[in-house]
Design an enzyme around this catalytic site. Structure first.
Site, PDB file in Angstrom:
ATOM      1  N   ASP A  24      46.103  42.294   8.124  1.00 41.22           N
ATOM      2  CA  ASP A  24      45.755  41.010   7.525  1.00 41.22           C
ATOM      3  C   ASP A  24      44.612  40.327   8.270  1.00 41.22           C
ATOM      4  O   ASP A  24      44.244  39.191   7.955  1.00 41.22           O
ATOM      5  CB  ASP A  24      46.975  40.092   7.524  1.00 41.22           C
ATOM      6  CG  ASP A  24      47.524  39.852   8.932  1.00 41.22           C
ATOM      7  OD1 ASP A  24      47.671  40.833   9.685  1.00 41.22           O
ATOM      8  OD2 ASP A  24      47.807  38.690   9.274  1.00 41.22           O
ATOM      9  N   TYR A 143      55.528  33.717  17.907  1.00 37.82           N
ATOM     10  CA  TYR A 143      54.845  33.787  19.195  1.00 37.82           C
ATOM     11  C   TYR A 143      55.082  32.508  19.990  1.00 37.82           C
ATOM     12  O   TYR A 143      55.286  31.436  19.415  1.00 37.82           O
ATOM     13  CB  TYR A 143      53.339  33.957  18.994  1.00 37.82           C
ATOM     14  CG  TYR A 143      52.945  35.255  18.357  1.00 37.82           C
ATOM     15  CD1 TYR A 143      52.698  36.386  19.129  1.00 37.82           C
ATOM     16  CD2 TYR A 143      52.806  35.370  16.979  1.00 37.82           C
ATOM     17  CE1 TYR A 143      52.329  37.586  18.545  1.00 37.82           C
ATOM     18  CE2 TYR A 143      52.437  36.569  16.386  1.00 37.82           C
ATOM     19  CZ  TYR A 143      52.198  37.675  17.172  1.00 37.82           C
ATOM     20  OH  TYR A 143      51.837  38.864  16.598  1.00 37.82           O
ATOM     21  N   LYS A 173      58.818  39.715  15.100  1.00 41.89           N
ATOM     22  CA  LYS A 173      57.730  40.254  15.905  1.00 41.89           C
ATOM     23  C   LYS A 173      57.340  39.208  16.943  1.00 41.89           C
ATOM     24  O   LYS A 173      57.277  38.013  16.644  1.00 41.89           O
ATOM     25  CB  LYS A 173      56.532  40.559  15.009  1.00 41.89           C
ATOM     26  CG  LYS A 173      55.233  40.895  15.738  1.00 41.89           C
ATOM     27  CD  LYS A 173      54.110  41.138  14.731  1.00 41.89           C
ATOM     28  CE  LYS A 173      52.784  41.405  15.409  1.00 41.89           C
ATOM     29  NZ  LYS A 173      51.704  41.719  14.434  1.00 41.89           N
TER      30      LYS A 173
END
Length: 264
Positions: A24, A143, A173
């Site tokens: 992406d 994150y 992730k």
């Protein structure tokens, strides 16, 4: 979990292990190396053993003819490197649009600790609720990023992955803490499968050694972009990563099996 939801999870994984190649980056960074002829890159990484590829919805027509029966994930938020703040991810798709694009799952990026965290929490909560109505799995890219935050700190990464579970994600992730021992805390912070990001491209050995460390720390796989799609031989590096993720091979054996050079 519905039968459809479970079926779609199996399309983006192999035996509960994940090798996802996100591409992406075109919306974020432009048509960088590896993404201009994205068709060839998708063909190469899926031949090399990628379980799934990930793009924005508009790239779907370029994905399906070239993914060799691998899974497909549509990413639903974005920002650009030339915009005012790259951490400010805005929604780019709905679950319904992703389904129309042929997605097996959807993914969303959240920067835990940033000034945009509150809105991104709302976005992820809304996405998991909508995805649940359709039996679509959600990959949260969670994150630890923001003012004064060390994005490699295990405690912060653990908080990020737990947030993803609390909001109803299926897979999470996050960044890598640097070694398997410290990454164990991250994986133990959630019952979700944890996959690591790849970050900027390193040497072959650095890439595979990072994957080996994460797997030893309890990771369920990887979601690696530039380290794979910008490689001179995307198929080979994917094979090496797959050998660790899916076959539990050592760094040296994985590199050797993929025909890649082992550094002296």
């Amino acid at each position: 979990m519905t039968a459809g939801h479970l079926a779609r999870l199996t399309r983006i994984s192999t035996n509960d292990r994940y090798l996802i190649v996100p591409m992406d980056h075109g919306i974020t960074m432009g048509a960088v190396t590896g993404l201009k002829d994205i068709e060839s890159t998708i063909d190469a990484v899926t031949r090399g053993g990628a379980d799934a590829v990930l793009t924005q919805k508009g790239i779907a027509p370029r994905v399906h003819p070239n993914k060799n029966d691998a899974g497909y994930i549509v990413h639903v938020n974005a920002s650009t490197t030339i915009g005012p703040d790259e951490n400010d991810k805005r929604m780019t798709s709905t679950v319904k649009e992703a389904i129309k694009a042929g997605a097996d799952a959807v993914s969303l990026h959240i920067n835990v600790g940033s000034n945009y965290e509150p809105k991104q929490i709302e976005d992820l909560a809304t996405l998991t609720a909508e995805a649940g109505d359709y039996g679509i799995p959600v990959l949260a890219m969670a994150y630890a990023r923001g003012p004064g935050i060390d994005g490699d700190e295990p405690e912060k990464l653990g908080h990020a992955v737990r947030l993803a579970e609390e909001l109803g994600s299926d897979v999470v992730k996050t960044g890598y803490s640097g070694d398997g021992e410290s990454f164990t805390h991250v994986c133990e912070s959630t019952r979700l499968p944890v996959v690591i990001a790849g970050g900027s491209k390193g040497t072959d050995e650095e890439t595979v050694r990072m994957v080996r460390g994460a797997m030893d720390g309890g990771a369920a796989g990887v979601s690696m972009g530039r380290s794979i799609f910008q490689h001179d031989d995307p198929e080979a590096i994917t094979r090496a990563v797959s050998a660790v993720v899916h076959d539990d091979q050592t760094v040296e054996d994985a590199l050797r099996a993929a025909g890649l050079t082992i550094e002296a």
